[in-house]
Design a protein around this motif. Structure first.
Motif, PDB file in Angstrom:
ATOM      1  N   UNK A  96       0.804  -1.233   0.000  1.00 48.13           N
ATOM      2  CA  UNK A  96       0.000   0.000   0.000  1.00 48.13           C
ATOM      3  C   UNK A  96       0.834   1.278   0.000  1.00 48.13           C
ATOM      4  N   UNK A  97       1.983   1.259   0.704  1.00 44.86           N
ATOM      5  CA  UNK A  97       2.841   2.461   0.722  1.00 44.86           C
ATOM      6  C   UNK A  97       3.433   2.736  -0.653  1.00 44.86           C
ATOM      7  N   UNK A  98       3.983   1.714  -1.295  1.00 45.55           N
ATOM      8  CA  UNK A  98       4.562   1.903  -2.626  1.00 45.55           C
ATOM      9  C   UNK A  98       3.493   2.260  -3.651  1.00 45.55           C
ATOM     10  N   UNK A  99       2.297   1.706  -3.490  1.00 48.69           N
ATOM     11  CA  UNK A  99       1.192   2.057  -4.388  1.00 48.69           C
ATOM     12  C   UNK A  99       0.855   3.538  -4.240  1.00 48.69           C
ATOM     13  N   UNK A 246      15.888  13.213  -4.691  1.00 42.26           N
ATOM     14  CA  UNK A 246      15.953  13.737  -3.327  1.00 42.26           C
ATOM     15  C   UNK A 246      14.586  13.767  -2.652  1.00 42.26           C
ATOM     16  N   UNK A 247      13.520  13.740  -3.433  1.00 43.21           N
ATOM     17  CA  UNK A 247      12.177  13.822  -2.865  1.00 43.21           C
ATOM     18  C   UNK A 247      11.657  12.487  -2.346  1.00 43.21           C
ATOM     19  N   UNK A 252       8.607   9.432   1.984  1.00 44.16           N
ATOM     20  CA  UNK A 252       8.427   8.500   3.091  1.00 44.16           C
ATOM     21  C   UNK A 252       7.960   9.242   4.343  1.00 44.16           C
ATOM     22  N   UNK A 253       8.578  10.407   4.593  1.00 44.09           N
ATOM     23  CA  UNK A 253       8.169  11.203   5.749  1.00 44.09           C
ATOM     24  C   UNK A 253       6.753  11.709   5.621  1.00 44.09           C
ATOM     25  N   UNK A 267       3.298   1.469   5.528  1.00 44.04           N
ATOM     26  CA  UNK A 267       4.418   1.510   6.464  1.00 44.04           C
ATOM     27  C   UNK A 267       4.318   2.693   7.425  1.00 44.04           C
ATOM     28  N   UNK A 268       3.748   3.800   6.962  1.00 37.59           N
ATOM     29  CA  UNK A 268       3.621   4.970   7.820  1.00 37.59           C
ATOM     30  C   UNK A 268       2.757   4.699   9.028  1.00 37.59           C
TER      31      UNK A 268
END
Length: 315
Positions: A96-99, A246-247, A252-253, A267-268
């Protein structure tokens, strides 16, 4: 190219090791997970037994060496809260995070590239000033604040979009249901990406427009569209690729906050739960994955350099 990639991987290993050491030290300074277990119904003996089982009765450096030795065996440890393998927890939430991140990057670039070029071509006009102002606004508004605005407008007032989860609870699910849940979080991340990239693309295209070879192409009567998009844009991509690489860490943040607000099962969300519960094995697993993704993004950026600019050769 292959030799260069292998060399970069071996160069990145000490950096990765240093990141894990710093993460472990910072994590140990935050306190022990045993403090979350203490309570009126938990005896001191039970806490000591738990500390022995988890290896928390040992010095910090020994705890790190134990974790590192298990990591070299392919074991990320077990969650302190639910005793699940960390690799399974991360594996079930990484998709889900990568999606969400991948969709946000694509949407952000679809917005940023044409508007950045348009702003550069029409520089110092009212349209240019309007686009630059909007880009500043998009990159300046905090993501959590924008999330609240989106939820209020599209969920509370209009009732068009769901504001939590990845699928409807009790529903049949499906691709359309996932897309519906993904619209708001992906758009919020995309607005931030587009806001910063519009200015970089505008600056890069403005610099390229002043080059002699572009003036020559214009004088041959190729036309503005082909001159800019065929001859100019490719040369303007190098600084844009750098910024995009760089983004990824910032994404992720940002995903940590967005996933928390929208209860997106990535993951968040598990990172925030692990931090509040001091679930150190999960925190270290996520930090390790993030570091690997960042280093891989830097390597991929270098590879894309060679694809964008054929004059760049790697030994």
């Amino acid at each position: 190219m292959i030799k260069y990639i292998i060399k970069r991987i071996f160069t990145a290993l000490p950096v990765l090791l240093g990141i894990t050491i710093i993460d472990f030290i910072i994590m140990s300074l935050a306190g022990s997970p045993l403090e979350m277990m203490a309570g009126p119904r938990v005896t001191a003996g039970a806490v000591e037994v738990k500390a022995f089982k988890l290896g928390l009765d040992q010095p910090v450096y020994q705890q790190y060496l134990n974790w590192l030795s298990q990591l070299l065996k392919g074991n990320l440890g077990y969650s302190i809260k639910n005793y699940q393998p960390v690799s399974e927890i991360i594996g079930s939430h990484i998709g889900p995070t990568f999606l969400l991140m991948g969709t946000s990057i694509i949407i952000g670039l679809i917005i940023a590239v044409p508007f950045g070029i348009y702003s550069a071509v029409h520089r110092y006009t009212k349209r240019d000033y309007a686009l630059v102002s909007l880009s500043f606004l998009g990159s300046s508004i905090p993501s959590f604040f924008l999330s609240l605005i989106f939820i209020y407008v599209f969920t509370v007032r209009l009732g068009w979009l769901p504001s939590s989860g990845m699928t409807t609870v009790g529903g049949e699910g499906g691709v359309l249901d996932i897309i519906k849940h993904m619209i708001m979080p992906s758009m919020i991340l995309a607005i931030s990406i587009a806001g910063s990239n519009i200015r970089y693309i505008r600056s890069s295209v403005l610099e390229i427009l002043q080059q002699d070879y572009l003036r020559t192409a214009k004088s041959k009567g190729i036309g503005r569209f082909l001159t800019i998009n065929k001859h100019g844009l490719r040369n303007a991509l190098i600084p844009i690729v750098t910024v995009l690489g760089m983004q990824i860490p910032m994404l992720f943040g940002g995903a940590v906050i967005i996933e928390q607000v929208f209860s997106w099962p990535g993951l968040g969300l598990i990172t925030m739960n692990a931090i509040t519960g001091r679930d150190y094995p999960v925190i270290m697993g996520v930090c390790l994955l993030t570091a690997v993704v960042v280093l891989a993004a830097n390597l991929l950026t270098d590879i894309v350099y060679a694809l964008v600019d054929p004059t760049i050769k790697y030994q």
